[in-house]
Design a protein around this motif. Structure first.
Motif, PDB file in Angstrom:
ATOM      1  N   MET A   1       0.835  -1.203   0.000  1.00 30.07           N
ATOM      2  CA  MET A   1       0.000   0.000   0.000  1.00 30.07           C
ATOM      3  C   MET A   1       0.868   1.250   0.000  1.00 30.07           C
ATOM      4  SD  MET A   1      -2.636  -1.528   2.819  1.00 30.07           S
ATOM      5  CE  MET A   1      -1.378  -2.656   3.435  1.00 30.07           C
ATOM      6  N   VAL A   2       0.333   2.334  -0.540  1.00 30.39           N
ATOM      7  CA  VAL A   2       1.064   3.589  -0.633  1.00 30.39           C
ATOM      8  C   VAL A   2       0.306   4.687   0.100  1.00 30.39           C
ATOM      9  CG1 VAL A   2       1.953   5.379  -2.179  1.00 30.39           C
ATOM     10  CG2 VAL A   2       2.114   2.967  -2.840  1.00 30.39           C
ATOM     11  N   PHE A   3       0.982   5.315   1.056  1.00 29.30           N
ATOM     12  CA  PHE A   3       0.443   6.457   1.795  1.00 29.30           C
ATOM     13  C   PHE A   3       1.067   7.718   1.214  1.00 29.30           C
ATOM     14  CE2 PHE A   3       0.982   9.283   5.625  1.00 29.30           C
ATOM     15  CZ  PHE A   3      -0.351   9.672   5.703  1.00 29.30           C
ATOM     16  N   PRO A   4       0.273   8.683   0.730  1.00 33.38           N
ATOM     17  CA  PRO A   4       0.841   9.840   0.036  1.00 33.38           C
ATOM     18  C   PRO A   4       1.557  10.844   0.928  1.00 33.38           C
ATOM     19  CG  PRO A   4      -1.531  10.082   0.251  1.00 33.38           C
ATOM     20  CD  PRO A   4      -1.203   8.702   0.732  1.00 33.38           C
ATOM     21  N   GLY A   5       1.386  10.724   2.249  1.00 28.36           N
ATOM     22  CA  GLY A   5       2.055  11.633   3.174  1.00 28.36           C
ATOM     23  C   GLY A   5       3.330  11.036   3.736  1.00 28.36           C
ATOM     24  N   ARG A   6       3.744  11.573   4.882  1.00 27.97           N
ATOM     25  CA  ARG A   6       4.964  11.119   5.552  1.00 27.97           C
ATOM     26  C   ARG A   6       4.623  10.630   6.949  1.00 27.97           C
ATOM     27  NH1 ARG A   6       6.357  15.141   2.101  1.00 27.97           N
ATOM     28  NH2 ARG A   6       8.291  14.780   0.896  1.00 27.97           N
ATOM     29  N   PHE A   7       5.104   9.435   7.276  1.00 25.10           N
ATOM     30  CA  PHE A   7       4.846   8.891   8.611  1.00 25.10           C
ATOM     31  C   PHE A   7       5.327   9.851   9.696  1.00 25.10           C
ATOM     32  CE2 PHE A   7       5.514   4.479   6.538  1.00 25.10           C
ATOM     33  CZ  PHE A   7       4.184   4.393   6.198  1.00 25.10           C
ATOM     34  N   ALA A   8       6.491  10.461   9.463  1.00 23.00           N
ATOM     35  CA  ALA A   8       7.092  11.324  10.479  1.00 23.00           C
ATOM     36  C   ALA A   8       6.175  12.479  10.861  1.00 23.00           C
ATOM     37  CB  ALA A   8       8.434  11.864   9.982  1.00 23.00           C
ATOM     38  N   ASP A   9       5.356  12.936   9.901  1.00 24.31           N
ATOM     39  CA  ASP A   9       4.452  14.050  10.180  1.00 24.31           C
ATOM     40  C   ASP A   9       3.281  13.639  11.069  1.00 24.31           C
ATOM     41  OD1 ASP A   9       6.042  15.603   8.552  1.00 24.31           O
ATOM     42  OD2 ASP A   9       4.746  15.379   6.785  1.00 24.31           O
ATOM     43  N   GLN A  10       3.056  12.346  11.193  1.00 27.08           N
ATOM     44  CA  GLN A  10       1.918  11.848  11.983  1.00 27.08           C
ATOM     45  C   GLN A  10       2.332  11.401  13.391  1.00 27.08           C
ATOM     46  OE1 GLN A  10      -0.641  12.430  10.022  1.00 27.08           O
ATOM     47  NE2 GLN A  10       0.818  12.751   8.338  1.00 27.08           N
ATOM     48  N   LEU A  11       3.616  11.391  13.654  1.00 25.35           N
ATOM     49  CA  LEU A  11       4.118  10.900  14.947  1.00 25.35           C
ATOM     50  C   LEU A  11       4.385  12.069  15.888  1.00 25.35           C
ATOM     51  CD1 LEU A  11       6.599   8.205  13.601  1.00 25.35           C
ATOM     52  CD2 LEU A  11       4.294   7.841  14.495  1.00 25.35           C
ATOM     53  N   ILE A  12       3.769  12.025  17.051  1.00 25.86           N
ATOM     54  CA  ILE A  12       3.955  13.052  18.067  1.00 25.86           C
ATOM     55  C   ILE A  12       4.967  12.533  19.082  1.00 25.86           C
ATOM     56  CG2 ILE A  12       2.811  14.463  19.826  1.00 25.86           C
ATOM     57  CD1 ILE A  12       0.191  13.992  18.270  1.00 25.86           C
ATOM     58  N   PRO A  13       6.136  13.166  19.193  1.00 30.29           N
ATOM     59  CA  PRO A  13       7.227  12.619  20.010  1.00 30.29           C
ATOM     60  C   PRO A  13       6.836  12.227  21.424  1.00 30.29           C
ATOM     61  CG  PRO A  13       8.028  14.440  18.696  1.00 30.29           C
ATOM     62  CD  PRO A  13       6.535  14.404  18.484  1.00 30.29           C
ATOM     63  N   ASP A  14       6.047  13.056  22.123  1.00 31.71           N
ATOM     64  CA  ASP A  14       5.740  12.719  23.515  1.00 31.71           C
ATOM     65  C   ASP A  14       4.547  11.783  23.654  1.00 31.71           C
ATOM     66  OD1 ASP A  14       3.728  14.428  22.815  1.00 31.71           O
ATOM     67  OD2 ASP A  14       3.982  15.812  24.495  1.00 31.71           O
ATOM     68  N   GLN A  15       4.041  11.253  22.515  1.00 31.29           N
ATOM     69  CA  GLN A  15       2.924  10.309  22.558  1.00 31.29           C
ATOM     70  C   GLN A  15       3.273   8.952  21.937  1.00 31.29           C
ATOM     71  OE1 GLN A  15      -0.167  10.827  23.985  1.00 31.29           O
ATOM     72  NE2 GLN A  15       0.826  12.678  24.797  1.00 31.29           N
ATOM     73  N   LEU A  16       4.561   8.723  21.735  1.00 30.53           N
ATOM     74  CA  LEU A  16       4.955   7.494  21.059  1.00 30.53           C
ATOM     75  C   LEU A  16       4.646   6.234  21.853  1.00 30.53           C
ATOM     76  CD1 LEU A  16       8.366   8.535  19.427  1.00 30.53           C
ATOM     77  CD2 LEU A  16       6.093   8.412  18.389  1.00 30.53           C
ATOM     78  N   ALA A  17       4.456   6.371  23.155  1.00 30.30           N
ATOM     79  CA  ALA A  17       4.096   5.212  23.972  1.00 30.30           C
ATOM     80  C   ALA A  17       2.618   4.863  23.840  1.00 30.30           C
ATOM     81  CB  ALA A  17       4.433   5.478  25.438  1.00 30.30           C
ATOM     82  N   HIS A  18       1.870   5.709  23.125  1.00 30.17           N
ATOM     83  CA  HIS A  18       0.420   5.500  22.994  1.00 30.17           C
ATOM     84  C   HIS A  18      -0.017   5.681  21.549  1.00 30.17           C
ATOM     85  CE1 HIS A  18       0.419   5.829  27.371  1.00 30.17           C
ATOM     86  NE2 HIS A  18       1.097   6.964  27.230  1.00 30.17           N
ATOM     87  N   VAL A  19       0.746   5.142  20.606  1.00 29.51           N
ATOM     88  CA  VAL A  19       0.442   5.332  19.192  1.00 29.51           C
ATOM     89  C   VAL A  19      -0.840   4.600  18.805  1.00 29.51           C
ATOM     90  CG1 VAL A  19       1.229   4.909  16.838  1.00 29.51           C
ATOM     91  CG2 VAL A  19       2.859   5.654  18.569  1.00 29.51           C
ATOM     92  N   SER A  20      -1.741   5.305  18.148  1.00 32.98           N
ATOM     93  CA  SER A  20      -2.958   4.714  17.591  1.00 32.98           C
ATOM     94  C   SER A  20      -3.246   5.443  16.282  1.00 32.98           C
ATOM     95  CB  SER A  20      -4.141   4.860  18.556  1.00 32.98           C
ATOM     96  OG  SER A  20      -5.314   4.298  17.986  1.00 32.98           O
ATOM     97  N   LEU A  21      -2.801   4.863  15.169  1.00 30.27           N
ATOM     98  CA  LEU A  21      -2.892   5.520  13.875  1.00 30.27           C
ATOM     99  C   LEU A  21      -3.506   4.599  12.837  1.00 30.27           C
ATOM    100  CD1 LEU A  21       0.652   7.189  13.626  1.00 30.27           C
ATOM    101  CD2 LEU A  21      -1.526   8.392  13.859  1.00 30.27           C
ATOM    102  N   SER A  22      -4.230   5.187  11.915  1.00 27.86           N
ATOM    103  CA  SER A  22      -4.731   4.474  10.744  1.00 27.86           C
ATOM    104  C   SER A  22      -4.424   5.334   9.530  1.00 27.86           C
ATOM    105  CB  SER A  22      -6.241   4.243  10.856  1.00 27.86           C
ATOM    106  OG  SER A  22      -6.733   3.634   9.680  1.00 27.86           O
ATOM    107  N   PHE A  23      -3.738   4.745   8.549  1.00 27.01           N
ATOM    108  CA  PHE A  23      -3.331   5.494   7.367  1.00 27.01           C
ATOM    109  C   PHE A  23      -4.276   5.183   6.202  1.00 27.01           C
ATOM    110  CE2 PHE A  23       0.569   4.950   9.858  1.00 27.01           C
ATOM    111  CZ  PHE A  23       1.009   6.266   9.931  1.00 27.01           C
ATOM    112  N   LEU A  24      -4.908   6.213   5.651  1.00 24.08           N
ATOM    113  CA  LEU A  24      -5.740   6.048   4.471  1.00 24.08           C
ATOM    114  C   LEU A  24      -4.823   5.987   3.255  1.00 24.08           C
ATOM    115  CD1 LEU A  24      -8.572   5.960   3.190  1.00 24.08           C
ATOM    116  CD2 LEU A  24      -8.467   8.464   3.025  1.00 24.08           C
ATOM    117  N   VAL A  25      -4.790   4.837   2.598  1.00 26.31           N
ATOM    118  CA  VAL A  25      -3.851   4.640   1.494  1.00 26.31           C
ATOM    119  C   VAL A  25      -4.544   4.827   0.156  1.00 26.31           C
ATOM    120  CG1 VAL A  25      -2.406   3.099   2.854  1.00 26.31           C
ATOM    121  CG2 VAL A  25      -4.235   2.137   1.447  1.00 26.31           C
ATOM    122  N   ASP A  26      -3.777   5.245  -0.836  1.00 26.02           N
ATOM    123  CA  ASP A  26      -4.324   5.514  -2.166  1.00 26.02           C
ATOM    124  C   ASP A  26      -4.165   4.351  -3.122  1.00 26.02           C
ATOM    125  OD1 ASP A  26      -4.994   8.007  -1.300  1.00 26.02           O
ATOM    126  OD2 ASP A  26      -3.391   9.059  -2.359  1.00 26.02           O
TER     127      ASP A  26
END
Length: 328
Positions: free
Chosen positions: A15-40
């Protein structure tokens, strides 16, 4: 040279995500990551490390033995591999599980997040390498131990030692599942060791060995460096560094390392020196990088030669001719 390739055989869901993973990661919340990437985009492709390497070797004119475990859904995939020069006679077919699945998302920077469902691969631990030892002309000259069910990797490595079969260690993604003793056991005595740069550091951390220790345990250590190419190390010898093919089109990075191994080992099978082997590995990798899916590229003599000339010059490309002259 007869090469047996043991390891994973899988179907890839890319799958291809048109954005950047790094832009979705919040440094002080990495212990509680809950993400879903809408892929194209979604591509369903044939894959698995061992199957990818075997496909590449077959395309380069060798007839590798593929050794791994699959499900009853393997029939169409098996036909494909046979058509591309792979001997599937030693593949175990499970009656209970489906063929493994690799699910991967690639972002705009070619970073990847992936998961892997083992499925039938769990039964690879039941495969006995003694079945590979028949008449002298059928005995493998090298067994490549690729990422697989960890118990299978350990068993196959031990059997290579028992049978006196030279082996190459390619623990790759499974380093994350291995403890220190297991990692040391897979590497110790390998004629060839393959890692990327991150895996090289992780291997040292897992084993407790420094670089000199690793080199004392293996014949040759091959480390892929992404865009920087590849480094080849042997104890008591100067490091050989080969740059990657410049300005290669980038369609999908999945399986590029497997393609490199195919090119490298094909050159070794033809008796080429290490620098030439690394160059052929990089050239084949560049073809895989330009295609979507791990088995979508073609080992075309003209394209491979042109890439070698562009990257390394006509004289260096001429050294690779014995590996390419039989290709269409």
């Amino acid at each position: 040279m007869r090469i047996a390739v043991t390891g994973s055989i899988a179907t890839d869901h890319l799958m291809v995500f048109p954005g950047r993973f790094a832009d979705q990661l919040i440094p002080d919340q990495l212990a509680h990551v809950s993400l879903s990437f809408l892929v194209d985009e979604l591509e369903v492709r044939r894959g698995g490390v061992a199957a990818n390497v075997a496909f590449g070797l077959g395309g380069l004119g060798l007839r590798p033995l593929l050794v791994g475990a699959v499900g009853s859904d393997f029939a169409e995939y098996e036909v494909w591999l046979k058509e591309h020069g792979v001997d599937t006679g030693h593949v175990l077919v499970s009656t209970e599980r489906q063929t493994a699945r690799f699910m991967c998302i690639t972002d705009a920077d070619s970073n990847q997040i992936a998961s892997f469902y083992a499925g039938a691969m769990q039964e690879a631990r039941n495969i006995d390498l003694w079945q590979l030892v028949g008449p002298a002309d059928e005995r493998p000259d090298l067994v490549l131990v690729c990422p697989n069910d960890p118990a299978a990797m350990l068993r196959h490595t031990a059997e290579c030692r028992e049978l006196g079969l030279p082996f190459a260690a390619d623990p790759s993604q499974q380093l994350a599942r291995l403890d220190g003793a297991e990692a040391r056991d897979l590497v110790d005595g390998a004629r060839w060791l393959f890692t990327n740069e991150y895996e090289a550091a992780l291997l040292q951390e897992k084993t407790g060995w420094d670089r000199a220790d690793v080199l004392a345990k293996v014949g040759t250590w091959v480390t892929t460096l992404g865009e920087a190419g590849v480094r080849v190390d042997r104890e008591g010898h100067a490091t050989v560094t080969v740059p990657a093919v410049p300005d290669s089109p980038v369609a999908d990075p999945t399986g590029v390392g497997d393609a490199f191994r195919s090119g490298f080992l094909a050159a070794v099978a033809h008796g080429l020196p290490l620098e030439a082997a690394a160059r052929l590995g990089c050239v084949v990798a560049s073809q895989a990088l330009a295609a979507v899916g791990s088995q979508s590229y073609t080992a075309d003599r003209t394209r491979l030669t042109d890439a070698a000339v562009r990257a390394y010059g006509a004289e260096a490309a001429a050294v690779l001719a014995p590996c390419l002259e039989h290709l269409s």
